[in-house]
Design a protein around this motif. Sequence first.
Motif, PDB file in Angstrom:
ATOM      1  N   ARG A 192      55.590 -34.270  32.730  1.00  0.00           N
ATOM      2  CA  ARG A 192      54.571 -33.219  32.615  1.00  0.00           C
ATOM      3  C   ARG A 192      55.071 -31.876  33.146  1.00  0.00           C
ATOM      4  O   ARG A 192      54.589 -30.837  32.715  1.00  0.00           O
ATOM      5  N   LYS A 193      56.048 -31.903  34.061  1.00  0.00           N
ATOM      6  CA  LYS A 193      56.528 -30.652  34.653  1.00  0.00           C
ATOM      7  C   LYS A 193      58.048 -30.670  34.716  1.00  0.00           C
ATOM      8  O   LYS A 193      58.635 -31.599  35.281  1.00  0.00           O
ATOM      9  N   LEU A 200      54.142 -29.976  21.194  1.00  0.00           N
ATOM     10  CA  LEU A 200      53.826 -29.931  22.626  1.00  0.00           C
ATOM     11  C   LEU A 200      52.393 -29.431  22.796  1.00  0.00           C
ATOM     12  O   LEU A 200      52.136 -28.290  23.179  1.00  0.00           O
ATOM     13  N   GLN A 201      51.464 -30.313  22.536  1.00  0.00           N
ATOM     14  CA  GLN A 201      50.055 -29.962  22.556  1.00  0.00           C
ATOM     15  C   GLN A 201      49.538 -29.676  23.959  1.00  0.00           C
ATOM     16  O   GLN A 201      48.509 -29.008  24.123  1.00  0.00           O
ATOM     17  N   HIS A 202      50.225 -30.170  24.994  1.00  0.00           N
ATOM     18  CA  HIS A 202      49.736 -30.038  26.358  1.00  0.00           C
ATOM     19  C   HIS A 202      50.403 -28.907  27.128  1.00  0.00           C
ATOM     20  O   HIS A 202      49.989 -28.615  28.258  1.00  0.00           O
ATOM     21  N   LEU A 203      51.416 -28.275  26.558  1.00  0.00           N
ATOM     22  CA  LEU A 203      52.134 -27.221  27.273  1.00  0.00           C
ATOM     23  C   LEU A 203      51.217 -26.019  27.498  1.00  0.00           C
ATOM     24  O   LEU A 203      50.729 -25.405  26.551  1.00  0.00           O
ATOM     25  N   SER A 204      50.995 -25.671  28.777  1.00  0.00           N
ATOM     26  CA  SER A 204      50.112 -24.554  29.113  1.00  0.00           C
ATOM     27  C   SER A 204      50.815 -23.464  29.902  1.00  0.00           C
ATOM     28  O   SER A 204      50.325 -22.330  29.968  1.00  0.00           O
ATOM     29  N   GLU A 210      57.245 -37.864  36.171  1.00  0.00           N
ATOM     30  CA  GLU A 210      56.274 -36.890  35.686  1.00  0.00           C
ATOM     31  C   GLU A 210      56.696 -35.469  36.022  1.00  0.00           C
ATOM     32  O   GLU A 210      56.402 -34.548  35.257  1.00  0.00           O
ATOM     33  N   ASN A 245      48.518 -24.563  22.844  1.00  0.00           N
ATOM     34  CA  ASN A 245      47.677 -24.408  24.026  1.00  0.00           C
ATOM     35  C   ASN A 245      48.389 -23.695  25.173  1.00  0.00           C
ATOM     36  O   ASN A 245      47.943 -23.784  26.321  1.00  0.00           O
ATOM     37  N   GLU A 268      53.613 -30.195  30.264  1.00  0.00           N
ATOM     38  CA  GLU A 268      52.582 -29.193  30.520  1.00  0.00           C
ATOM     39  C   GLU A 268      53.133 -27.921  31.126  1.00  0.00           C
ATOM     40  O   GLU A 268      52.591 -26.848  30.921  1.00  0.00           O
ATOM     41  N   HIS A 269      54.220 -28.048  31.887  1.00  0.00           N
ATOM     42  CA  HIS A 269      54.759 -26.933  32.666  1.00  0.00           C
ATOM     43  C   HIS A 269      56.268 -26.880  32.452  1.00  0.00           C
ATOM     44  O   HIS A 269      56.964 -27.853  32.724  1.00  0.00           O
ATOM     45  N   ALA A 283      54.383 -35.024  26.573  1.00  0.00           N
ATOM     46  CA  ALA A 283      53.358 -34.830  27.600  1.00  0.00           C
ATOM     47  C   ALA A 283      53.601 -33.579  28.433  1.00  0.00           C
ATOM     48  O   ALA A 283      52.830 -33.287  29.351  1.00  0.00           O
TER      49      ALA A 283
END
Length: 520
Positions: free
Chosen positions: A215-216, A259-263, A196, A282, A240-241, A238
Amino acid sequence: MGLLALKMLMSRRRDSKHLCGQIQARNRLVTSVVKRKISSCQHNNNQGCKRVAFSGADLPEDIWRHIHSLLPLRDAARVACVSHAFLRSWKCHPNLSFTRKALGLNRIPRQSDVIARDLTMKVDHILKKHSGKGVKKFRIELHMPVDPCYLNSWLQIAAELRVEELAVVLPSTCNANDYDFPCALFVDDGCRNAIEHLCLGGCAFHPTAGFGYLRKLRLFWVHITVDELECLISKSPALEHLALKYCYTITYLKIPSLLQHLSYLMVAACANLQTIECKAPNLSTFYFSGRQVELLFGCSVQVKTMEMRCSTQCNTIYNACANLPSIVPNIETLSISSVSEVVNIPIVPVKFLHLKYLSISLEGNGAFSPDYDYFSLVSLLDACPVLETFNLFVSQDRMKHDSVLGDPSSRLRQMPEYRHDNIKNVRIIGFCSAKSMVELACHILENATSLECLTLDTIRAFSIDRHIHKTGECGHIGRHMIREARKALLAVKRYIVGIVPSTVKLNVLQPCKLCHALAA
């Protein structure tokens, strides 16, 4: 029946709270006893006596493991020798962080090969003794070259353990091509790859597939091509970072809309990067540092927080005012740093309609350009109709602007047509006697109708490391700026104090009478 049920529920809650209190008290007792036993063992060993073992309090095995997992690797190894419960937990420690500090290896001049040999022996020993159960974090952080065969064998174990967090950080002084990260060990086949969080530094990275659970992702001093990075990103849905730093082989960064979760996106010191294209809808936080690049953000990108630091090119603030409102129209927090501004802020054609926090840093090399007009920032404030907090930081060793004290008869400029109805807090750090800066402060006092606090820092106290105040000493400031700080204080008394509204708190920070007296 209802009353009876209520009484039973309250009784259970009291029992639960009592049990929790017992467990907390017992944990504190365990910690105290363990510390005493460690001290006792060390004392007895020094006296040549027989080692005394601590059997541990009567706690369930899962609680022991949880307590043990909270300890750093080195401390966990130490307490394992005084408790059978901790010894069993040590063999299942979930966080394997192999750093020079954790392994107790100090740098020895001209003997890095000795350190590398000791490191590999200790890592091999720990991995052989470990049960292989419950490992979640696996980190290898080295400060010296190590045989790639050892690295590959350790990463083979990490792949088999299906760790969730993996970090391999090699010396940045080494050639990134010296070690090729073995991507084949972590093929995303739905079975082995559970990563992750992935952090790589000082190596070559040539992925041919994505990481389904990733995620990262953090890459530092990594050799990776544009196509390889695009392939990795596009096949890690997935994510995000994303953080990229000192990746010199990247010239174009493309982030697709899938990349819908990249914040969070951070790009720093990628010297050859020319364009950043991002369509992640996002994305909320964007941090950039380095040479100015072309930003191509999709219309659906919702960046709320942005920080830009351009250390080699001038007019960063001017370009940001001209371009950012259309690129990131929903921005709420903006921080901009510039080393040189030779063009004053013009009337901003498009407003920052949602900007509430604005920080401007002018970091001059010696003295900031005397041609720059601080008062021109008024037009930028006018372009931020809902702005609440404004910080201006000016770092310089000399002040070469025209001082407001040079000609007391000269009038200060005013722009009463510009109103700032929402500004509440303003800080000017590095406040000096420059006429244009005094004009800016006076304009804010007269036209910011909701202003609550104005801070004028003449010695850049906010830039000093907070830890320095623990020693009772102030940060070093050159003689020129100490003298300028005293001029700034005189300018405050002459032009500012008299126009401060009763509803505004004025804070003026001045040189320390003890630490800054001798340098004057």
